[in-house]
Design an enzyme around this catalytic site. Structure first.
Site, PDB file in Angstrom:
ATOM      1  N   ASP A  51       0.875  -0.933  -0.131  1.00 55.45           N
ATOM      2  CA  ASP A  51       0.044   0.118   0.080  1.00 55.45           C
ATOM      3  C   ASP A  51       1.043   1.265   0.060  1.00 55.45           C
ATOM      4  O   ASP A  51       1.481   1.622   1.005  1.00 55.45           O
ATOM      5  CB  ASP A  51      -0.844  -0.013   1.281  1.00 55.45           C
ATOM      6  CG  ASP A  51      -1.873   1.152   1.130  1.00 55.45           C
ATOM      7  OD1 ASP A  51      -1.961   2.028   0.437  1.00 55.45           O
ATOM      8  OD2 ASP A  51      -2.290   1.354   2.491  1.00 55.45           O
ATOM      9  N   GLU A 130      30.829  11.751   5.029  1.00 56.92           N
ATOM     10  CA  GLU A 130      31.377  11.680   6.322  1.00 56.92           C
ATOM     11  C   GLU A 130      30.304  11.977   7.336  1.00 56.92           C
ATOM     12  O   GLU A 130      30.198  13.267   7.656  1.00 56.92           O
ATOM     13  CB  GLU A 130      32.578  12.718   6.600  1.00 56.92           C
ATOM     14  CG  GLU A 130      33.657  12.209   5.538  1.00 56.92           C
ATOM     15  CD  GLU A 130      34.753  13.256   5.845  1.00 56.92           C
ATOM     16  OE1 GLU A 130      34.774  14.395   6.307  1.00 56.92           O
ATOM     17  OE2 GLU A 130      35.954  13.075   5.191  1.00 56.92           O
ATOM     18  N   GLU A 132      28.281  12.250  10.693  1.00 62.15           N
ATOM     19  CA  GLU A 132      28.567  12.354  11.976  1.00 62.15           C
ATOM     20  C   GLU A 132      27.236  12.218  12.744  1.00 62.15           C
ATOM     21  O   GLU A 132      26.141  12.016  12.173  1.00 62.15           O
ATOM     22  CB  GLU A 132      28.886  13.697  12.417  1.00 62.15           C
ATOM     23  CG  GLU A 132      30.136  14.228  11.880  1.00 62.15           C
ATOM     24  CD  GLU A 132      30.653  15.520  12.113  1.00 62.15           C
ATOM     25  OE1 GLU A 132      31.698  16.216  11.905  1.00 62.15           O
ATOM     26  OE2 GLU A 132      29.569  16.418  12.422  1.00 62.15           O
ATOM     27  N   GLU A 212      34.028  12.875  17.887  1.00 65.49           N
ATOM     28  CA  GLU A 212      33.899  14.311  17.197  1.00 65.49           C
ATOM     29  C   GLU A 212      34.200  15.291  18.282  1.00 65.49           C
ATOM     30  O   GLU A 212      34.549  15.203  19.402  1.00 65.49           O
ATOM     31  CB  GLU A 212      32.637  14.265  16.443  1.00 65.49           C
ATOM     32  CG  GLU A 212      33.021  14.043  14.696  1.00 65.49           C
ATOM     33  CD  GLU A 212      33.759  15.007  14.197  1.00 65.49           C
ATOM     34  OE1 GLU A 212      33.958  16.278  14.807  1.00 65.49           O
ATOM     35  OE2 GLU A 212      34.318  14.919  12.908  1.00 65.49           O
ATOM     36  N   GLU A 220      32.087  10.161  14.740  1.00 63.30           N
ATOM     37  CA  GLU A 220      32.066  10.054  13.158  1.00 63.30           C
ATOM     38  C   GLU A 220      32.535   8.509  12.720  1.00 63.30           C
ATOM     39  O   GLU A 220      33.788   8.319  13.491  1.00 63.30           O
ATOM     40  CB  GLU A 220      32.847  11.063  12.500  1.00 63.30           C
ATOM     41  CG  GLU A 220      33.095  11.120  11.067  1.00 63.30           C
ATOM     42  CD  GLU A 220      33.769  12.262  10.534  1.00 63.30           C
ATOM     43  OE1 GLU A 220      34.429  11.967   9.538  1.00 63.30           O
ATOM     44  OE2 GLU A 220      33.394  13.437  11.063  1.00 63.30           O
ATOM     45  N   HIS A 269      29.958  16.003   5.562  1.00 63.44           N
ATOM     46  CA  HIS A 269      30.826  16.419   4.419  1.00 63.44           C
ATOM     47  C   HIS A 269      30.638  15.360   3.184  1.00 63.44           C
ATOM     48  O   HIS A 269      30.972  14.153   3.499  1.00 63.44           O
ATOM     49  CB  HIS A 269      32.186  16.821   4.861  1.00 63.44           C
ATOM     50  CG  HIS A 269      32.185  17.727   6.037  1.00 63.44           C
ATOM     51  ND1 HIS A 269      33.310  17.567   6.991  1.00 63.44           N
ATOM     52  CD2 HIS A 269      31.516  18.741   6.438  1.00 63.44           C
ATOM     53  CE1 HIS A 269      33.128  18.452   7.686  1.00 63.44           C
ATOM     54  NE2 HIS A 269      31.920  19.030   7.592  1.00 63.44           N
ATOM     55  N   ARG A 339      38.983  24.726   5.666  1.00 64.04           N
ATOM     56  CA  ARG A 339      37.498  24.044   6.185  1.00 64.04           C
ATOM     57  C   ARG A 339      36.512  25.376   6.418  1.00 64.04           C
ATOM     58  O   ARG A 339      35.416  24.942   7.067  1.00 64.04           O
ATOM     59  CB  ARG A 339      37.949  23.168   7.258  1.00 64.04           C
ATOM     60  CG  ARG A 339      38.529  21.924   7.007  1.00 64.04           C
ATOM     61  CD  ARG A 339      38.731  21.073   8.297  1.00 64.04           C
ATOM     62  NE  ARG A 339      39.300  19.700   7.875  1.00 64.04           N
ATOM     63  CZ  ARG A 339      40.316  19.147   7.306  1.00 64.04           C
ATOM     64  NH1 ARG A 339      41.151  20.101   7.306  1.00 64.04           N
ATOM     65  NH2 ARG A 339      40.199  18.025   7.403  1.00 64.04           N
ATOM     66  N   GLU A 358      35.090  18.475  -1.588  1.00 61.82           N
ATOM     67  CA  GLU A 358      34.092  18.076  -0.613  1.00 61.82           C
ATOM     68  C   GLU A 358      33.372  19.014  -0.501  1.00 61.82           C
ATOM     69  O   GLU A 358      33.837  20.405  -0.068  1.00 61.82           O
ATOM     70  CB  GLU A 358      35.177  17.968   0.687  1.00 61.82           C
ATOM     71  CG  GLU A 358      34.577  17.692   2.011  1.00 61.82           C
ATOM     72  CD  GLU A 358      35.536  18.061   3.143  1.00 61.82           C
ATOM     73  OE1 GLU A 358      35.283  17.231   4.010  1.00 61.82           O
ATOM     74  OE2 GLU A 358      36.143  19.189   3.222  1.00 61.82           O
ATOM     75  N   ARG A 360      30.679  20.910   2.103  1.00 60.13           N
ATOM     76  CA  ARG A 360      30.906  20.653   3.769  1.00 60.13           C
ATOM     77  C   ARG A 360      29.328  21.326   4.290  1.00 60.13           C
ATOM     78  O   ARG A 360      29.184  21.228   5.452  1.00 60.13           O
ATOM     79  CB  ARG A 360      31.861  21.849   4.138  1.00 60.13           C
ATOM     80  CG  ARG A 360      33.240  21.188   3.833  1.00 60.13           C
ATOM     81  CD  ARG A 360      34.248  22.058   4.196  1.00 60.13           C
ATOM     82  NE  ARG A 360      34.370  22.214   5.743  1.00 60.13           N
ATOM     83  CZ  ARG A 360      35.014  21.314   6.457  1.00 60.13           C
ATOM     84  NH1 ARG A 360      35.485  20.093   5.736  1.00 60.13           N
ATOM     85  NH2 ARG A 360      34.772  21.341   7.987  1.00 60.13           N
TER      86      ARG A 360
END
Length: 470
Positions: A51, A130, A132, A212, A220, A269, A339, A358, A360
């Site tokens: 369903d 990645e 967390e 972390e 992580e 990330h 970063r 990457e 973020r």
């Protein structure tokens, strides 16, 4: 694994139950189970009915019949069930037309991979998230007509240094100082190792795990990159294993982006690259060793980032993490190593095969099938239209003055702004029929009616502290 091999795999492992898993609109696994007697090669053609009207954001009740078609390549033994259970991830199909269902996120991810190949830009998009998460010892919450509260607790919480624990041994990570501590501060080493080993057991290649930054049990575990659909499948197993291992230890795990005030939120990330004929396309002679294709991919992500957020940071809570002025990647810039930029080009290895970007700003509350697909489509739009990403920003964005920051565009400040951005900018998602107008309209409508409006209509506990005596 072929259908025949999947049937053989189940017999070899003495499976008694077949579990059919599929992902709903928002990214949660749904499932039902049948006896092993139902498992034959015909099942991979005929499927099983269910369903669809009872699944969030799917069919209306007057057109509710749907089929699940198991993917034999996803067959593994479920590590948590008491009875031996072979688990398979399924695609959703219309029982009359036999067409794949347009609101099935896994189908969308498969179409995104097919669109990449159709462009002749590349043949494989690799993703490596990645994700967390927090592991708490207790969580309580409620929201009623006359009461609203939440309470979380962790034996690692800095707020518990003064609690009588008979005895309290201290060793609790301080706020924003939880990155990489050893035991006894890190109490979750063995639990994360158990999670990692079970992930390997279901076929996920692993890289590392660690504590972390935040106090209160933030963790992580990193999985190795893989093609888009496979990676999204693995992310589903990742969440399933994390939550169930935590439960087995009488703890609770959450991927909520900002469950705790005053410390780091939970992000995801996402590393990504495009390959063709076994060769990486991101490596070249431009900035940070990137190719022209790679730079244009970044340009596409930056151009469409605000719309991407509707899928990559898809909850009202996501924007408690993505707050300007704090250590969050809200500024739309790119850089190598830095970063504080929304997009980073990792510089760990000089190998062309390791060249990737990457992103973020996503968080793990997202539906991986959708978030990965949307990012790929934005990057491909950048390549197809040769979008210039502008100059890199290698300064620490958090230390810039107001005048410099004024020239850097930012992410949306709320889910409502993200949905508006998606409403205004989604043509790039319609290419190749990867996402349909119906799906985008459904997503926006669902989020507004079921998440934004309920939160907007309710008083917040902090409002009592600020306004009760007005």
């Amino acid at each position: 694994m072929t259908p025949k091999e999947a049937v053989g795999f189940a017999k070899t492992n003495h499976a008694q139950i077949v579990d059919m898993k599929f992902v709903d609109l928002l990214g949660s696994w749904q499932h039902f189970s049948v006896p092993i007697s139902e498992l034959g090669e015909h099942l991979f053609e005929e499927g099983l009915g269910f369903d669809g009207s009872s699944i969030r954001g799917w069919r209306a009740i007057n057109a509710s019949d749907m089929l699940v078609i198991p993917d034999p390549t996803t067959a593994v033994m479920d590590p948590f069930t008491k009875a031996a259970t072979v688990s398979m991830i399924c695609n959703i199909v219309d029982p009359i037309t036999k067409e794949k269902y347009g609101r099935d996120p896994r189908n969308i991810a498969q179409k995104a991979e097919a669109y990449l190949k159709s462009t002749d830009i590349g043949d494989t998009a690799y993703f490596g998230p990645e994700a967390e998460f927090f592991v708490f010892d207790n969580v309580q919450y409620d929201s009623t007509v006359n009461e609203s509260f939440y309470s979380i607790d962790s034996v690692e919480g800095q707020w518990n240094t003064g609690r009588d624990e008979e005895p309290n041994l201290g060793h609790k990570p301080r706020h924003k100082e939880g990155y990489f501590p050893v035991a006894p501060n890190d109490t979750l080493q063995d639990i994360r190792s158990e999670m990692m080993l079970l992930m390997e057991q279901v076929g996920i290649a692993m890289e590392c795990h660690h504590h972390e930054v935040a106090t209160g049990g933030q963790c992580e575990i990193d999985i190795r990159f893989s093609p888009l659909v496979q990676c999204a499948d693995k992310l589903m197993w990742y969440k399933y294993i994390v939550k169930n291992v935590a439960k087995a230890h009488n703890k609770t795990a959450t991927f909520m982006p900002k469950p705790m005030f005053g410390d780091n939120g939970t992000g995801m990330h996402v590393h990504q690259s495009i390959w063709k004929n076994g060769k990486p396309l991101m490596a070249g002679d431009n900035y940070a060793g990137f190719s022209e294709i790679g730079m244009h991919y970044i340009g596409g992500i930056l151009k469409h980032a605000r719309a991407i957020c509707a899928f990559a940071a898809p909850t009202t809570n996501s924007y408690k993490r993505l707050v300007p002025g704090f250590e969050a990647p809200v500024n739309l810039a790119y850089s190598s190593r830095n970063r504080s930029a929304a997009i980073r080009i990792p510089m760990y290895s000089p190998s062309p095969k390791a060249k990737r970007l990457e992103i973020r700003f996503p968080d793990p509350s997202c539906n991986g099938y959708l978030a990965f697909s949307v990012m790929l489509m934005a990057g491909l739009d950048g390549i197809e239209n040769k979008i210039d990403p502008g100059e890199p920003l290698d300064k620490n964005i958090y230390s810039l003055g107001a005048e410099e920051l004024a020239n850097i565009p930012t992410l949306p400040h709320s889910l409502e702004q993200s949905l508006q951005a998606l409403e205004d900018d989604h043509e790039f998602l319609l290419k190749g029929d990867v996402l349909t107008q119906d799906f985008i309209d459904t997503w926006i409508e669902y989020k507004r009616e079921n998440e934004i409006d309920p939160l907007r209509l309710r008083p917040h506990p902090l409002e009592f502290a600020m306004y009760y005596d007005c």
